[in-house]
Design an enzyme around this catalytic site. Structure first.
Site, mmCIF file in Angstrom:
data_model
loop_
_atom_site.group_PDB
_atom_site.id
_atom_site.type_symbol
_atom_site.label_atom_id
_atom_site.label_comp_id
_atom_site.label_asym_id
_atom_site.label_seq_id
_atom_site.Cartn_x
_atom_site.Cartn_y
_atom_site.Cartn_z
ATOM 1 N N SER A 172 62.244 60.123 31.371
ATOM 2 C CA SER A 172 63.254 60.039 30.315
ATOM 3 C C SER A 172 63.180 58.648 29.692
ATOM 4 C CB SER A 172 64.641 60.348 30.869
ATOM 5 O OG SER A 172 65.588 60.429 29.827
ATOM 6 N N THR A 173 64.242 57.853 29.746
ATOM 7 C CA THR A 173 64.268 56.549 29.095
ATOM 8 C C THR A 173 63.123 55.667 29.589
ATOM 9 O OG1 THR A 173 66.677 56.730 29.105
ATOM 10 C CG2 THR A 173 65.726 54.596 28.510
ATOM 11 N N HIS A 198 62.322 63.833 28.085
ATOM 12 C CA HIS A 198 63.531 64.100 27.309
ATOM 13 C C HIS A 198 63.358 63.551 25.894
ATOM 14 C CE1 HIS A 198 65.889 64.081 31.361
ATOM 15 N NE2 HIS A 198 65.310 65.239 31.130
ATOM 16 N N MET A 291 66.938 57.702 32.945
ATOM 17 C CA MET A 291 68.344 57.653 33.326
ATOM 18 C C MET A 291 68.802 59.020 33.802
ATOM 19 S SD MET A 291 70.860 55.533 33.485
ATOM 20 C CE MET A 291 72.654 55.531 33.658
#
Length: 351
Positions: A172-173, A198, A291
């Protein structure tokens, strides 16, 4: 100890957009907009005077655009930046370059429709600002216009791909750059790799295309019912969950537009669950920077089914969230730095 709000500087050439973003940010008790700027020179002065914790930065601005400003900022005064981008192919390519330069995350321009309410947008923006405030900032050099695969970095295969192991990866991040680094260490004939990052659906196609020009394996945005083959990387499209399905002719991709899982579609847990169910010990799970908790339970099920599992270590993560959650519940067999994790995963996939 006094409560300290996250200090945000909003940079956008549109007065209306600055007002909308500022109103949203100020509605949360743990953050406040300390200044607004319409262009790069104003932003530079505001940073000097206000010393903000996080910057929201428009991709397109008059004069010096957001990308050029970001490059200079990360060279002279690195700080957490969230890019604000429109949902277009051109903007997505620029946004990916911004992440390469060191922006922590990005979010689309606010829009209100059946799927995206202004309230949900504000919550997402606030979450990205909170995450960025404590993220590990990594500065990068802008890649050249013509990308060439990193021939020297890719590792040779030390075994045959016929063993049938499949690599499943979630992030993700900070994941766009971590995935790029991971794939640039993979040889052209690597085992099949399925990836959930994501990302909105308007960005995943550009992301796959960008990776395809930088890496030796073929990289595609996954379609429904595609045969899963060695030497190919399948990026989950932003509109659907990605699963693995076994058919009479072998393994295939399956896309599902079902409800979000862990607030995400695509969800890492959905991919990992299918790997545990369909592949068992013939899978290798990888969880990189990000995250939240998405992927932790799915990776645990993969490990319980006999798969090898790897997590990125805290020191090399932009955000040590998803790998941490997976590690804490015993889902991660080995932790490794981003520089070393591809080598370990490749070795596990051919043995």
């Amino acid at each position: 100890m006094a409560f300290s709000k996250i200090r945000v500087l909003v940079v956008d050439d549109s007065p209306l957009m600055r007002s909308v973003l500022a109103t949203m940010i100020n509605s949360f008790p743990d953050m406040e907009v300390v200044g607004e700027a319409p262009d790069a020179p104003s932003a530079r002065e505001a940073i000097k005077q206000l010393n903000p914790d996080v910057l929201t930065l428009d991709v397109h601005m008059p004069g010096m655009d957001g990308l050029e400003f970001l490059e200079r900022l990360m060279r002279l005064r690195p700080m957490p930046v969230v890019m604000v981008s429109s949902y277009t192919e051109g903007a997505s390519e620029v946004t990916l370059k911004a992440l390469e330069l060191g922006a922590v995350d990005f979010i689309g321009k606010p829009r209100s429709d059946a799927e995206h309410t202004m309230e949900s947008y504000a919550e997402e923006l606030a979450e990205k600002i909170r995450t960025s405030r404590w993220a590990r900032i990594r500065t990068r050099s802008l890649a050249p216009a013509v990308h060439q695969p990193a021939m020297g970095r890719a590792m040779p295969m030390t075994g045959a791909t016929s063993v049938g192991k499949t690599i499943c990866l979630g992030a993700s991040t900070g994941g766009t750059e971590a995935i790029k680094d991971f794939l640039q260490s993979m040889p052209a004939n690597c085992p099949p790799i399925l990836i959930v990052q994501h990302m909105p659906e308007s960005f995943t196609g550009s992301f796959a295309k960008r990776l395809d020009g930088l890496c030796l394996p073929r990289v595609v945005e996954a379609g429904n019912g595609e045969r899963i083959e060695a030497g190919t990387v399948y990026i989950a499209p932003g509109h659907s969950h990605l699963r693995i399905k076994r058919t009479g002719s072998g393994l295939q991709t399956e896309l599902l537009r079902s409800e979000p899982v862990n607030r995400h579609r695509p969800s890492v847990d959905v991919l990992f669950d299918s790997a545990a169910e369909v592949l068992g010990r013939q899978a290798v799970g990888v969880i990189l920077t990000g995250m939240g908790k998405d992927g932790a339970r799915g990776m645990l099920r993969m490990r319980q089914a006999g798969a090898r599992t790897f997590g990125q270590d805290e020191a090399s993560c932009v955000v040590y969230g998803m790998p941490r959650e997976a590690f804490l519940i015993g889902a991660v067999e080995e932790q490794a730095s981003l520089d070393d994790i591809a080598r370990r995963v490749l070795a596990a996939s051919v043995n």
